[in-house]
Design an enzyme around this catalytic site. Structure first.
Site, short mmCIF file in Angstrom:
data_model
loop_
_atom_site.label_atom_id
_atom_site.label_comp_id
_atom_site.label_asym_id
_atom_site.label_seq_id
_atom_site.Cartn_x
_atom_site.Cartn_y
_atom_site.Cartn_z
N GLN A 181 22.81 -12.23 -25.90
CA GLN A 181 22.57 -10.82 -25.53
C GLN A 181 23.84 -10.13 -25.04
O GLN A 181 23.79 -8.98 -24.62
CB GLN A 181 21.47 -10.73 -24.46
CG GLN A 181 20.12 -11.22 -24.93
CD GLN A 181 19.49 -10.35 -26.01
OE1 GLN A 181 19.87 -9.18 -26.21
NE2 GLN A 181 18.52 -10.90 -26.74
N ALA A 202 23.97 -14.02 -35.16
CA ALA A 202 24.37 -12.80 -35.86
C ALA A 202 23.32 -11.70 -35.86
O ALA A 202 23.65 -10.51 -35.82
CB ALA A 202 24.74 -13.15 -37.30
N CYS A 326 9.41 -14.02 -28.70
CA CYS A 326 8.60 -15.21 -28.98
C CYS A 326 7.30 -15.19 -28.18
O CYS A 326 6.33 -15.80 -28.57
CB CYS A 326 9.38 -16.46 -28.61
SG CYS A 326 11.11 -16.32 -28.96
N1 PLP Z 1 18.91 -16.80 -26.56
C1 PLP Z 1 18.61 -15.55 -26.19
C2 PLP Z 1 19.10 -15.03 -24.87
C3 PLP Z 1 17.84 -14.74 -27.02
O1 PLP Z 1 17.54 -13.49 -26.65
C4 PLP Z 1 17.38 -15.26 -28.25
C5 PLP Z 1 16.49 -14.45 -29.14
O2 PLP Z 1 15.59 -13.77 -28.71
C6 PLP Z 1 17.73 -16.57 -28.59
C7 PLP Z 1 18.49 -17.31 -27.73
C8 PLP Z 1 17.29 -17.19 -29.89
O3 PLP Z 1 18.00 -16.62 -30.93
P1 PLP Z 1 17.74 -17.04 -32.45
O4 PLP Z 1 16.70 -16.11 -32.94
O5 PLP Z 1 19.06 -16.83 -33.13
O6 PLP Z 1 17.33 -18.45 -32.46
#
Ligand code: PLP
Length: 400
Positions: A181, A202, A326
């Site tokens: 973020q 990305a 999620c």
């Molecule tokens: N870490 C943080 C702080 C996130 O906000 C997110 C996605 O919401 C993720 C990890 C996971 O990212 P990715 O969708 O690339 O697995």
């Protein structure tokens, strides 16, 4: 009107990113590891993209940046590698994370905890912030890793990674930060801060989905994630995602170029929008603005279930969120609001608006209008909301 205000979940792919990726599907589709011209023609593009990715986080040439499929993978990898290299071998027995990490850190920490690793979950304070001192207080001679995110996905709270990095260096403990973020919203330099491992993805900065990375400082141990090939220095075998790498290179370059705009114009638009939202009675924001990423607002409307508000917004073409992408399908309280110690009502009434460099003033004006009407409608039918002319006390610090 359609308005996308869920940019912490994912972002639109910048058209110029899509454009640079296009040739690698049907024209330059060779496997970079083959021994013919089809392979060779991809090499300069991969090299240029990797240079952009290194530059985007100011990694040095001696460091490693391993391309993964997403931040979830990078986060899993670091923690499981620490488990195999340090915990299982008995060299160390403990890691420290914050209690508001992304589920890809929390769930992995719980998994290695079930395998015998001690895990400390650092609390956040009433403003949704981590105090660096709490890292110092919890480090032991057996601590292998501290993993604290650069910025929180739900509140936008920016954590003191510089100080935490210094504390880790002082105690010779490895430091990982999930910077998902932060990229494109804050200056991110692995040279400037003491960071051993850093995760990014990305699709959070106008690049494609399905490509992320793990930065590994020179000399830091990491267990190979996938065995079976020589790709990525043997650390992550598997045919390279050439369009993804090229797209991430372009996207990170643009994100860095757009940083000033994000930190001035977008911040100003966010602040004005937030001022207007806070004029609605009984609304609360917990993390002070100057301690947040420039694009994020997590706001509670007392008496209104987050999901009901999302429904009204969605009907009017507006995409927002009640928390992490999620968790949005569960009718659960916002986990960060719970960690802050917000009462039940407030924890269930949090809505996240996250802007991007594509957000327009017109979109925010329209959203404000829709929110005001939704608040009026939903409070009228709310069983938990009784109007009080003085307003209610949030029990929290109202953030500005
Ligand atoms: N870490 C943080 C702080 C996130 O906000 C997110 C996605 O919401 C993720 C990890 C996971 O990212 P990715 O969708 O690339 O697995």
């Amino acid at each position: 009107m359609k308005v996308y205000l869920d940019n912490n979940a994912t972002t639109i792919v910048d058209p110029s990113v899509k454009e640079v990726m296009d040739p690698f599907f049907v024209e330059k589709y060779g496997n970079p590891n083959s021994l013919h011209a089809y392979a060779g023609e991809t090499h300069p593009h991969i090299k240029t993209a990797m240079e952009k990715i290194y530059a985007g986080i100011q990694a040095s040439r001696e460091d490693s940046v391993v391309i993964t499929s997403c931040a979830t993978e990078s986060n899993n990898w670091v923690l499981k590698s620490i488990y195999f290299e340090y915990i299982l071998t008995g060299r160390k027995n403990h890691i420290i994370i914050s209690e508001v990490e992304h589920p890809s850190i929390i769930a992995t920490a719980k998994f290695i905890e079930s395998m015998g690793c001690k895990v400390t979950y650092l609390p956040i304070n009433a403003e949704g912030l981590i105090e660096a001192q709490s890292v110092r207080d919890n480090i032991t001679s057996k601590t292998a890793l501290v993993s604290v995110m650069w910025a929180n996905n739900e509140t936008g709270a920016v954590f003191p990674v510089e100080e935490i990095g210094e504390i880790c260096a002082e105690y010779n403990v490895l430091f990982h930060t999930d910077a998902v973020q932060a990229i494109g919203k804050l200056p991110v330099s692995v040279q400037q801060f003491n960071v051993d491992y850093l995760t990014f993805s990305a699709h959070k900065f106008h690049g494609p989905k399905g490509v992320g990375a793990l930065y590994i400082k020179k000399g830091r141990e990491i267990m190979p994630l996938f065995h079976g090939g020589s790709q990525m220095g043997g650390l992550r075998s598997g045919t390279l995602n050439v369009p993804g790498i090229v797209g991430m290179g372009k996207a990170i370059e643009q994100a860095v170029d757009a940083l000033d705009f994000e930190m001035s114009e977008i911040r100003e638009m966010r602040d004005d929008f937030e001022d207007e939202l806070l004029k609605i009675k009984d609304t609360f924001v917990v993390t002070p603005r100057n301690r947040r990423t420039p694009n994020t607002i997590l706001i509670s409307f007392r008496g209104i279930e987050g999901e009901s508000m999302l429904w009204d917004l969605n009907r009017s073409g507006i995409g927002a969120s009640t928390g992490s992408a999620c968790a949005s399908e569960d009718l659960e309280a916002n986990s960060v609001m719970e960690a802050i110690g917000a009462d039940e009502d407030l924890a269930h009434t949090a809505i996240r608006f996250s802007l991007s460099r594509y957000t327009t003033q017109e979109e925010l004006d329209y959203t404000l209008d829709v929110v005001k009407k939704a608040v009026e409608r939903l409070r009228e039918i709310s069983s938990s909301y009784a109007y009080s002319p003085e307003g209610h006390n949030s029990g929290l610090t109202a953030g500005h």
